[in-house]
Design a protein around this motif. Structure first.
Motif, short mmCIF file in Angstrom:
data_model
loop_
_atom_site.label_atom_id
_atom_site.label_comp_id
_atom_site.label_asym_id
_atom_site.label_seq_id
_atom_site.Cartn_x
_atom_site.Cartn_y
_atom_site.Cartn_z
N ILE A 23 42.69 31.33 31.29
CA ILE A 23 41.74 32.04 30.45
C ILE A 23 41.91 33.52 30.71
O ILE A 23 41.87 33.97 31.85
CB ILE A 23 40.30 31.59 30.74
CG1 ILE A 23 40.15 30.11 30.43
CG2 ILE A 23 39.31 32.42 29.96
CD1 ILE A 23 38.82 29.53 30.84
N TYR A 24 42.11 34.30 29.66
CA TYR A 24 42.31 35.74 29.80
C TYR A 24 40.99 36.47 29.60
O TYR A 24 40.17 36.09 28.78
CB TYR A 24 43.32 36.23 28.77
CG TYR A 24 44.69 35.63 28.95
CD1 TYR A 24 45.48 35.98 30.03
CD2 TYR A 24 45.18 34.72 28.03
CE1 TYR A 24 46.73 35.43 30.21
CE2 TYR A 24 46.45 34.17 28.20
CZ TYR A 24 47.21 34.54 29.28
OH TYR A 24 48.45 34.00 29.45
N ASP A 33 34.70 48.97 37.02
CA ASP A 33 34.88 47.97 38.06
C ASP A 33 36.36 47.86 38.42
O ASP A 33 37.03 48.88 38.53
CB ASP A 33 34.29 46.62 37.65
CG ASP A 33 33.95 45.74 38.86
OD1 ASP A 33 34.05 46.22 39.99
OD2 ASP A 33 33.58 44.58 38.65
N THR A 34 36.90 46.64 38.60
CA THR A 34 38.27 46.45 39.07
C THR A 34 38.99 45.43 38.19
O THR A 34 38.44 44.37 37.88
CB THR A 34 38.27 45.93 40.53
OG1 THR A 34 37.57 46.87 41.35
CG2 THR A 34 39.68 45.76 41.04
N ASP A 39 43.77 38.04 37.93
CA ASP A 39 43.19 37.79 36.61
C ASP A 39 44.09 38.30 35.48
O ASP A 39 43.74 38.19 34.31
CB ASP A 39 41.82 38.45 36.50
CG ASP A 39 40.83 37.91 37.51
OD1 ASP A 39 40.93 36.72 37.86
OD2 ASP A 39 39.95 38.68 37.96
N SER A 40 45.22 38.88 35.83
CA SER A 40 46.14 39.50 34.88
C SER A 40 46.95 38.41 34.17
O SER A 40 47.19 37.36 34.75
CB SER A 40 47.05 40.43 35.66
OG SER A 40 47.97 41.08 34.84
N GLU A 59 44.48 47.23 40.08
CA GLU A 59 45.29 46.83 41.22
C GLU A 59 46.78 46.79 40.87
O GLU A 59 47.15 46.59 39.71
CB GLU A 59 44.87 45.43 41.70
CG GLU A 59 43.51 45.38 42.32
CD GLU A 59 43.17 44.00 42.87
OE1 GLU A 59 43.86 43.00 42.53
OE2 GLU A 59 42.20 43.90 43.65
N PRO A 60 47.66 46.97 41.88
CA PRO A 60 49.09 46.85 41.65
C PRO A 60 49.44 45.49 41.06
O PRO A 60 48.86 44.48 41.42
CB PRO A 60 49.69 46.98 43.06
CG PRO A 60 48.67 47.73 43.84
CD PRO A 60 47.34 47.30 43.28
N GLY A 61 50.39 45.49 40.10
CA GLY A 61 50.85 44.25 39.48
C GLY A 61 50.09 43.84 38.24
O GLY A 61 50.49 42.90 37.56
N VAL A 62 49.02 44.54 37.90
CA VAL A 62 48.23 44.18 36.72
C VAL A 62 49.00 44.53 35.45
O VAL A 62 49.64 45.58 35.36
CB VAL A 62 46.86 44.90 36.73
CG1 VAL A 62 46.17 44.83 35.38
CG2 VAL A 62 45.97 44.30 37.81
N GLU A 63 48.94 43.63 34.46
CA GLU A 63 49.50 43.88 33.13
C GLU A 63 48.36 43.97 32.12
O GLU A 63 47.49 43.11 32.09
CB GLU A 63 50.43 42.75 32.70
CG GLU A 63 51.76 42.77 33.36
CD GLU A 63 52.70 41.72 32.78
OE1 GLU A 63 52.51 41.30 31.61
OE2 GLU A 63 53.62 41.32 33.50
#
Length: 139
Positions: A23-24, A33-34, A39-40, A59-63
């Motif tokens: 679920i996106y 917030d963050t 969750d990406s 955060e690093p790695g988020v798309e």
């Protein structure tokens, strides 16, 4: 033996279903917030605004990807954006690649600082990738 095979098939099916049924969290409107890497990816369905006095940490790695190619979308930054990726874990903003550059509908990151604000730490990013946007980052 027959029940054991059936049990293995059911366990496999449940694992596969949970892996593909992610679920996106859709992004639009006022956000803060963050954005967490677990969750990406985050689909953008309308213009995003970080309100003045609010902080968005990515955060690093988020798309983050723009899903609607038929409307002009913006990412307005009135508050604080901290998006610090790493060399091995970029933060990426992606969008549909149209056939013609005139058809790009994702504008990019727009940072707005009122004249009265002299704090320079409210927009911070590193190892950030912005693809298929009209402007990239505009201050």
């Amino acid at each position: 033996m027959r029940y054991r095979n059936l049990l293995l098939v059911l366990m496999f099916a449940l694992c596969w279903q949970s892996a593909v049924a992610q679920i996106y969290t859709e992004l639009y409107g006022h956000i803060s917030d963050t954005l967490k890497v677990e969750d990406s990816p985050f689909p953008v369905i309308d213009t995003i605004i970080i309100p003045q006095g609010e902080v968005l940490l990515i955060e690093p790695g988020v798309e983050v990807f723009v899903t609607d190619v038929n409307q002009q979308l913006y990412f307005w930054i009135y508050g604080n954006l901290i998006a610090d990726g790493t060399p091995n874990s970029l933060i990426s903003f992606k969008a549909f690649q149209p056939e013609s550059p005139e058809d790009i509908t994702w504008s990019g990151l727009f940072y707005y600082r009122p004249q009265t604000n002299t704090d320079t730490t409210d927009f911070q990013f590193s190892y950030l990738s912005i693809e298929n946007s009209a402007f990239g980052v505009r201050v």
